[in-house]
Write an enzyme that holds these catalytic residues in place. Structure first.
Site, short mmCIF file in Angstrom:
data_model
loop_
_atom_site.label_atom_id
_atom_site.label_comp_id
_atom_site.label_asym_id
_atom_site.label_seq_id
_atom_site.Cartn_x
_atom_site.Cartn_y
_atom_site.Cartn_z
N CYS A 26 0.87 -1.17 0.00
CA CYS A 26 0.00 0.00 0.00
C CYS A 26 0.91 1.23 0.00
O CYS A 26 1.97 1.21 -0.60
CB CYS A 26 -0.96 -0.03 1.18
N HIS A 562 -1.31 -11.98 33.63
CA HIS A 562 -2.73 -11.99 33.28
C HIS A 562 -3.05 -13.34 32.66
O HIS A 562 -2.73 -13.59 31.49
CB HIS A 562 -3.05 -10.85 32.32
#
Length: 640
Positions: A26, A562
């Site tokens: 891109c 976590h």
């Protein structure tokens, strides 16, 4: 030739030529489709001169290069012979086959090849609008008509161009895709041509009394055809080409090779074109109209809120490739409504970024940072903000959040002013003509764009000069490459609190962890359901759901473990804490146990981030080169 070594390094570190299914680019990124992303050396690529960063999003492995990516892409294709794959890849990993990734990949693959030309022709239309609104030419002059033809041709015949790119994506012969798009804009089948601009009476009507009531002017083999205007349309041709891919492949298998060359496209076109006019086209057009109405309704509900959300989050959308999902909606709005209120609200973002980067240029004492920031600033002014994002603002966190805030304010102003875009125009400074109303000329919406963009730029600059950037973090004497070996003292090795398979942090599904916004570290796929204290310290955080625990070690390092993704929803089920918040713990002490199989049975991922939440207080947090984490194995090294 100056990109030869860079390309060799990139190819080697994406797993080699044999690991590449396809590659395109891109404005700033090489977009790879890899057979196995696990074979890529992401950390090495991120540290490579000439590479800004690496992103893994939408089933693509994206290597962010900057404005000179076309030159790098050209060198890459010359070295490898690999280009965008014209066949559908069937060997993608399951991760890449989820609906969201497939959608983003499809949209980006179809629109990326055409966006630069779409922007260029839009700039010509914008120039025409400026010349007309200032009275230099009028809309009946030959100059206007020729410039309009140059600028509007691509957008008017959009189905033909999308037919080509969609065919490349879905594995259809490209010229077949172009024929399908061309049929949709065939002049004799345009509604105005058939109806004589309303002077010819219809044969009859269908769906009378409903939202879909339509006049019928012609039939195909006795079946009524609902004629619609497909000029500039997006959705119908993409669906038609996808349908063609399902028709073409069986024909390839059953038609003999000796006549396959012409009979496969013959039957494909013969089947798909009528089905498109009878079924696909009308349904897709109705979907587009509903999509435009929903977008407008959401905007009208609160233009200010829409401006804050889209403006404030646009940079985040770009980071993760989510903006690709909005581009077709904006183009659809231009086709259906004649204007767009969606993408325009994010157009203050590159200018907010430019303001922040200018502030960094003014304040920094680091020559390397300034050398990177100056071209990034220029690039942002012309609408390409990725070099600024990955090279300047995101690594310094506060400057990134300053960009988001300034962009949100710019979006708010544009929303309140009712700013709209009327063409797909250029980027950055070249985008202003797109905000000129073709009927009324320069209006309140245009002034809103100017004020919103100027405000975002100034606000980004002021925030950076005052509170968002401390030049000490980039001072020459604090740069790692200028430090003598003996000055790097008191490095702290962090052992793994969990046994399991080590994963790069950016590979996990939670974007807050993956982007490092919560701190640097790694992720672990646990093989044993225990969390162990890796040093003496205090339990500073223990969530009621027991799925996450935070420690502050005696040496000042703050560690967060976590367990799993979204496991807070389990409300403590399958978790058993052995300590309480505020407890003092010793190295090797058992902190938490959890049932791996139980968590997985509930449908939750057990990938577990282990991060240093105050990593911004250290020079760096370095991952150990290990694939397995075991007791007393070094997992991270914190560099003071």
């Amino acid at each position: 030739m100056k990109y030869q070594e860079l390309v060799k390094t990139i190819v080697n570190n994406v797993g080699g030529k044999e690991n590449i299914n396809s590659v395109t680019h891109c404005v700033t990124r090489l977009r790879f489709k890899l057979k196995d992303e696990a074979k890529a050396n992401t950390d090495t690529l991120k540290k490579t001169d000439g590479v800004i960063t690496v992103m893994q999003s939408g089933g693509q492995y994206q290597v962010v290069i900057g404005n000179h990516v076309p030159d790098v892409y050209k060198e890459l294709t010359e070295q490898t012979g690999i280009t965008t794959n014209s066949e559908v890849n069937e060997d993608q990993s399951p991760k890449d086959k989820n609906i969201f990734n497939a959608f983003i990949d499809t949209v980006s693959s179809i629109f990326t090849p055409i966006l630069s030309v779409l922007a260029a022709t839009g700039m010509i239309k914008g120039l025409n609008a400026v010349l007309m609104s200032t009275g230099i030419i009028d809309n009946t002059s030959g100059t206007y008509l020729i410039l309009q033809a140059a600028g509007d041709t691509l957008f008017y015949f959009f189905p033909i161009f999308l037919g080509y790119t969609a065919a490349k994506k879905f594995g259809v012969k490209p010229f077949v895709g172009m024929v399908l798009g061309g049929a949709l804009v065939y002049p004799s089948l345009a509604p105005a041509a058939v109806t004589g601009a309303g002077t010819v009476e219809p044969l009859y009507s269908v769906f009378q009394g409903s939202l879909f009531e339509s006049a019928i002017h012609l039939e195909f083999m006795g079946i009524p055809v609902i004629l619609m205007s497909y000029a500039s349309s997006v959705i119908p041709v993409i669906i038609a080409v996808y349908f063609a891919s399902k028709v073409e492949r069986p024909l390839e298998k059953f038609i003999p090779d000796v006549v396959k060359t012409f009979l496969v496209p013959f039957f494909t076109i013969l089947i798909v074109v009528p089905v498109t006019f009878l079924l696909i086209g009308p349904i897709a057009t109705w979907i587009g109209s509903i999509l435009g109405a929903v977008t407008t309704a959401a905007y009208n509900l609160s233009p200010a809120l829409a401006g804050i959300l889209i403006g404030g989050l646009w940079q985040v959308f770009v980071m993760f490739g989510l903006h690709w999902g909005l581009i077709p909606i904006a183009i659809n709005n231009l086709t259906v409504l004649g204007n767009d209120t969606l993408l325009v609200l994010g157009q203050a973002t590159p200018f907010a970024t430019a303001g922040v980067v200018l502030g960094v240029i003014i304040k920094t004492r680091n020559t390397k940072v300034r050398a990177l920031a100056i071209p990034a600033f220029i690039s942002s002014m012309f609408g390409i903000s990725e070099p600024s994002l990955y090279g300047i603002t995101l690594p310094r966190k506060k400057t990134f959040f300053a960009t988001l805030f300034a962009s949100a304010v710019g979006g708010l102003i544009m929303g309140l002013a009712g700013t709209k875009s009327y063409i797909i125009g250029g980027l950055g400074l070249f985008a202003f003509p797109a905000y000129i109303n073709p009927e009324t000329g320069i209006d309140a919406g245009f002034y809103g764009a100017v004020i919103g963009i100027a405000t975002a730029f100034v606000l980004g600059l002021v925030l950076t000069l005052t509170i968002a950037y401390n030049p000490k973090i980039d001072s020459e004497e604090e740069q790692e490459d200028n430090l003598k070996p003996e000055t790097i003292i008191d490095n702290v090795e962090i052992a793994s609190p969990i046994e399991g398979e080590v994963m790069p942090l950016e590979s996990i599904s939670d974007t807050a962890f993956a982007t490092g916004l919560l701190g640097k570290g790694v992720a672990i796929y646990p093989t044993k359901g225990e969390v162990i204290a890796i040093g003496d310290g205090v339990v500073t955080t223990l969530f009621p759901s027991k799925h996450a625990i935070g420690l502050t070690l005696d040496n000042g390092i703050e560690l967060l473990i976590h367990v799993g993704m979204d496991t807070v929803n389990l409300n403590g089920k399958y978790f058993d804490s052995k300590v309480a918040q505020g407890d003092t713990v010793k190295k090797g002490q058992l902190l938490l146990t959890f049932d791996i199989e139980g968590i997985k049975s509930e449908g939750y991922s057990i990938e577990t981030p282990v991060i240093i939440t105050n990593s911004d207080q250290y020079l760096d947090v370095v991952e150990a080169e290990t694939e397995l984490a075991k007791k007393d194995f070094t997992l991270l090294t914190v560099i003071n």
